[in-house]
Design a protein around this motif. Sequence first.
Motif, PDB file in Angstrom:
ATOM      1  N   VAL A   1      -4.044  10.060  -3.780  1.00  0.00           N
ATOM      2  CA  VAL A   1      -4.210   8.780  -4.469  1.00  0.00           C
ATOM      3  C   VAL A   1      -3.601   7.681  -3.619  1.00  0.00           C
ATOM      4  CG1 VAL A   1      -2.046   8.972  -5.754  1.00  0.00           C
ATOM      5  CG2 VAL A   1      -3.909   7.586  -6.681  1.00  0.00           C
ATOM      6  N   GLN A   2      -4.213   6.515  -3.687  1.00  0.00           N
ATOM      7  CA  GLN A   2      -3.709   5.348  -2.972  1.00  0.00           C
ATOM      8  C   GLN A   2      -3.566   4.195  -3.947  1.00  0.00           C
ATOM      9  OE1 GLN A   2      -5.167   3.842   1.092  1.00  0.00           O
ATOM     10  NE2 GLN A   2      -6.134   2.407  -0.307  1.00  0.00           N
ATOM     11  N   ALA A   3      -2.376   3.612  -4.010  1.00  0.00           N
ATOM     12  CA  ALA A   3      -2.130   2.441  -4.842  1.00  0.00           C
ATOM     13  C   ALA A   3      -2.023   1.213  -3.941  1.00  0.00           C
ATOM     14  CB  ALA A   3      -0.856   2.615  -5.652  1.00  0.00           C
TER      15      ALA A   3
ATOM     16  N   VAL B   1       9.304   1.212 -12.728  1.00  0.00           N
ATOM     17  CA  VAL B   1       9.409   2.514 -12.085  1.00  0.00           C
ATOM     18  C   VAL B   1      10.010   3.494 -13.085  1.00  0.00           C
ATOM     19  CG1 VAL B   1      10.434   3.834 -10.201  1.00  0.00           C
ATOM     20  CG2 VAL B   1       9.716   1.472  -9.829  1.00  0.00           C
ATOM     21  N   GLU B   2       9.427   4.684 -13.154  1.00  0.00           N
ATOM     22  CA  GLU B   2       9.897   5.684 -14.115  1.00  0.00           C
ATOM     23  C   GLU B   2       9.834   7.069 -13.482  1.00  0.00           C
ATOM     24  OE1 GLU B   2       7.902   7.188 -18.140  1.00  0.00           O
ATOM     25  OE2 GLU B   2       8.768   5.185 -18.351  1.00  0.00           O
TER      26      GLU B   2
ATOM     27  N   VAL C   1       3.612   7.513  -6.661  1.00  0.00           N
ATOM     28  CA  VAL C   1       3.530   7.072  -5.272  1.00  0.00           C
ATOM     29  C   VAL C   1       4.914   6.683  -4.787  1.00  0.00           C
ATOM     30  CG1 VAL C   1       1.127   6.301  -5.340  1.00  0.00           C
ATOM     31  CG2 VAL C   1       2.947   4.732  -6.031  1.00  0.00           C
ATOM     32  N   ASP C   2       5.099   6.701  -3.484  1.00  0.00           N
ATOM     33  CA  ASP C   2       6.364   6.285  -2.887  1.00  0.00           C
ATOM     34  C   ASP C   2       6.484   4.764  -2.904  1.00  0.00           C
ATOM     35  OD1 ASP C   2       6.903   8.933  -2.331  1.00  0.00           O
ATOM     36  OD2 ASP C   2       6.010   8.842  -0.330  1.00  0.00           O
ATOM     37  N   ASP C   3       7.712   4.296  -2.788  1.00  0.00           N
ATOM     38  CA  ASP C   3       7.996   2.862  -2.750  1.00  0.00           C
ATOM     39  C   ASP C   3       7.484   2.164  -4.011  1.00  0.00           C
ATOM     40  OD1 ASP C   3       9.126   0.623  -1.477  1.00  0.00           O
ATOM     41  OD2 ASP C   3       7.187   0.011  -0.663  1.00  0.00           O
ATOM     42  N   ALA C   4       7.524   2.892  -5.146  1.00  0.00           N
ATOM     43  CA  ALA C   4       6.994   2.342  -6.397  1.00  0.00           C
ATOM     44  C   ALA C   4       7.766   1.108  -6.846  1.00  0.00           C
ATOM     45  CB  ALA C   4       7.029   3.414  -7.488  1.00  0.00           C
TER      46      ALA C   4
ATOM     47  N   LEU D   1       0.842  -1.193   0.000  1.00  0.00           N
ATOM     48  CA  LEU D   1       0.000   0.000   0.000  1.00  0.00           C
ATOM     49  C   LEU D   1       0.877   1.243   0.000  1.00  0.00           C
ATOM     50  CD1 LEU D   1      -3.061   0.875   0.299  1.00  0.00           C
ATOM     51  CD2 LEU D   1      -2.587   1.077   2.730  1.00  0.00           C
ATOM     52  N   SER D   2       0.564   2.199  -0.853  1.00  0.00           N
ATOM     53  CA  SER D   2       1.293   3.458  -0.868  1.00  0.00           C
ATOM     54  C   SER D   2       0.315   4.589  -1.148  1.00  0.00           C
ATOM     55  CB  SER D   2       2.393   3.436  -1.931  1.00  0.00           C
ATOM     56  OG  SER D   2       3.213   4.594  -1.826  1.00  0.00           O
TER      57      SER D   2
END
Length: 324
Positions: A227-229, A260-261, A304-307, A173-174
């Motif tokens: 936003v939440q992924a 990741v980009e 998002v972080d920790d992608a 979750l991020s």
Amino acid sequence: MSSGGNRNRGARWSAAAWVTGVLAALVALPLSAAGRLPQRVATHWGDGGQPDGSLPRWAVPLFPALIWAVLVLVLALLTRRTTPPARPWFGATLLFTGVLLTGAQAAIVHANLDRADWAEADGVGAAVALTVGAALLAGLLGLLVGRRGTTAAAAPAGGPVLDVPVGERFVWLSWTTNPWLQLTAAVFGLAAAAGAIAAAGGLIDAPWAAIAPLALVAAAVLGCSSVQARVTPEGLEVAFGPAGWPVRRWPVQDIESARVEQRTPAQVGGWGYRLSGLGTTVMLRRGECLVVHPRTGAEFAVSVDDAERGAALLNTLAAQRADG
């Protein structure tokens, strides 16, 4: 996760804006109508709908503001002494009480407006019913949003490439927020609320042609401000806004790969939900994005972080699906 810190900061700023806005409304509404109110203002109505209690005009802004200040102080102290699962009730209480006090204040001012004596005040039955309904709805929304924010997320251990046994249950979750978009939504929302409260208090004719667009803009910007992924064995889920709606989903079988980009607002055409030659990008902050390459359709990216961990999990799931 650093996204949790962003979310906590966003929640604190939202709570501060709500507390300040409610306090301002409770005080400003009767003060702005002071010249049109009697010396004593009807503040209580009996079973027959007739006023049977009053307060001095100077006390009308002071009394509910004091109740609000005490409630906020008590909740702030309790927040420091409770665990996160209990805190959604605090947000729900703030929303419920804020709407209830503000609606009651507007109803009181409207009922007393241009009356020579408080005993001549109009009834408030319909206004009270609408206010209670709105307050219950606001409290329920606050509870749902708060519970969503405290959902536990257990990220599996490992590095950029994760070895996840087939059938193992996990959740990644991020969360990312953009405080400037939240501030923009708050400005438009407060403008719409101020117009609606003034209209409810009878101070102005209801300018709904202006209030409705302001409210719609506030809702749209708020929906794009966070936003939440979420990655589970079923695939990827991306939820928008504090209420987690709307939601976009990609089942594992529909995902070809993930990566990741690094992306910037200039590359995708700005902030928020953007469509460009790169596909769809949810751009809330520059930097690393989780990019999903579906089997059909355009790519989807979300900042998002920790992608890297999310992409590794999706690739692992896609590979397991292909091997199975």
